[in-house]
Design an enzyme around this catalytic site. Structure first.
Site, short mmCIF file in Angstrom:
data_model
loop_
_atom_site.label_atom_id
_atom_site.label_comp_id
_atom_site.label_asym_id
_atom_site.label_seq_id
_atom_site.Cartn_x
_atom_site.Cartn_y
_atom_site.Cartn_z
CG HIS A 116 -1.97 1.05 1.19
ND1 HIS A 116 -1.71 2.38 1.52
CD2 HIS A 116 -3.27 1.01 0.83
CE1 HIS A 116 -2.81 3.08 1.38
NE2 HIS A 116 -3.77 2.29 0.96
CD GLU A 148 -4.96 1.51 -3.31
OE1 GLU A 148 -6.00 1.89 -2.76
OE2 GLU A 148 -3.99 1.07 -2.69
#
Length: 270
Positions: free
Chosen positions: A102, A174
């Site tokens: 992430h 992302e």
């Protein structure tokens, strides 16, 4: 899995609650979410929630139809690694999905592609589904090196993974500049282009048959307004949603609208 009209036989929708919901709030959220989406065909939906470490066990206990994941994981099963969580601990708690890479882990805590690779390999070795997050920064985009960055993150992060393990591999695209309160969602055209870059890297690694079956999710300022359009976009197999999903009623609306679009494209009888 098979593809029909460009879509897999399941749609992937989920959220990472980061460091926002405590255990009581997480349990309520998962229980209520399952109630709100009870009418959605679960044979065609992979719904997942990735809560804090402390909430994994209680969430897994109430999440009968929801995949519960971990936000991070150490790459050794035991040892002198203060502050880390081992795969054995996550398995005991009831997690079945492990996230690696992430942007906050990469850019706040300094994790590298090589470390994400260790986590992916460890997750797969211990029977988890591995969710590898990739994405370029605003600077990467401005310098025109987004594609190179994505290919490096994919090819380094998945080094040593074989085609047989690909069925337990998910990718979340992302873009870093699209995440957070000040983020701006990527356009459908931009997201489609980057998903194509990621898909090509996956097929180069695992071959066309296996590489085509790995779900690629889009995340980055997803909300009720833009979510259905993203699902209509070629190459997007699902959505990894942030703060717009943390209100259970709003998340339920997003799920229903996206599932309707998915069913329209894929076909009701598939």
């Amino acid at each position: 899995m098979d593809r029909k009209n460009g879509k897999l036989n399941k749609i992937y929708l989920g959220t990472n609650t980061k460091m926002f919901k405590n255990t009581e709030e997480t349990v309520w959220f998962v229980r209520e979410l399952e109630h709100y989406v009870a009418d959605v065909d679960r044979e065609r939906l992979n719904l997942f929630v990735i809560p804090s470490f402390m909430s994994i066990g209680p969430a897994a206990a109430v999440g009968k139809m929801t995949i519960i994941g971990a936000q991070n994981m150490g790459w050794e099963k035991r040892g002198a690694f203060t502050g880390e969580i081992s795969p054995l601990m996550l398995k005991e708690a009831g997690a079945s999905l492990v996230m690696a890479g992430h942007s906050e882990r990469r850019h706040i805590f300094g994790e590298t592609d090589l470390q994400e690779n260790k986590k992916v390999l460890c997750a797969l070795k211990h029977g988890f589904t591995a969710l590898l997050c990739v994405g370029e920064t605003r600077e990467d985009k401005e310098y025109g090196i987004s594609d190179e960055v994505l290919r490096i993150q994919i090819k380094t992060g998945l080094k040593g993974v074989d085609a047989g393990q690909a069925k337990r591999l998910w990718i979340a695209y992302e873009p870093v500049w699209a995440i957070g309160e000040d983020g701006e969602p990527a356009s459908r055209e931009y997201a489609e282009e980057k998903h194509r870059v990621i898909r090509l890297a996956l097929t180069e690694l695992f071959g066309k048959a296996a590489g085509e079956q790995i779900p690629i999710l889009y995340g980055g300022s997803v909300n009720q307004k833009n979510a259905p359009g993203m699902i209509r976009t070629e190459g997007i197999d699902g959505l990894f949603i942030g703060r717009s999903a943390w209100d259970v009623e709003n998340f339920s609306r997003i799920i229903h609208e996206c599932f309707d679009v998915y069913t329209e494209i894929r076909g009701k009888d598939s």
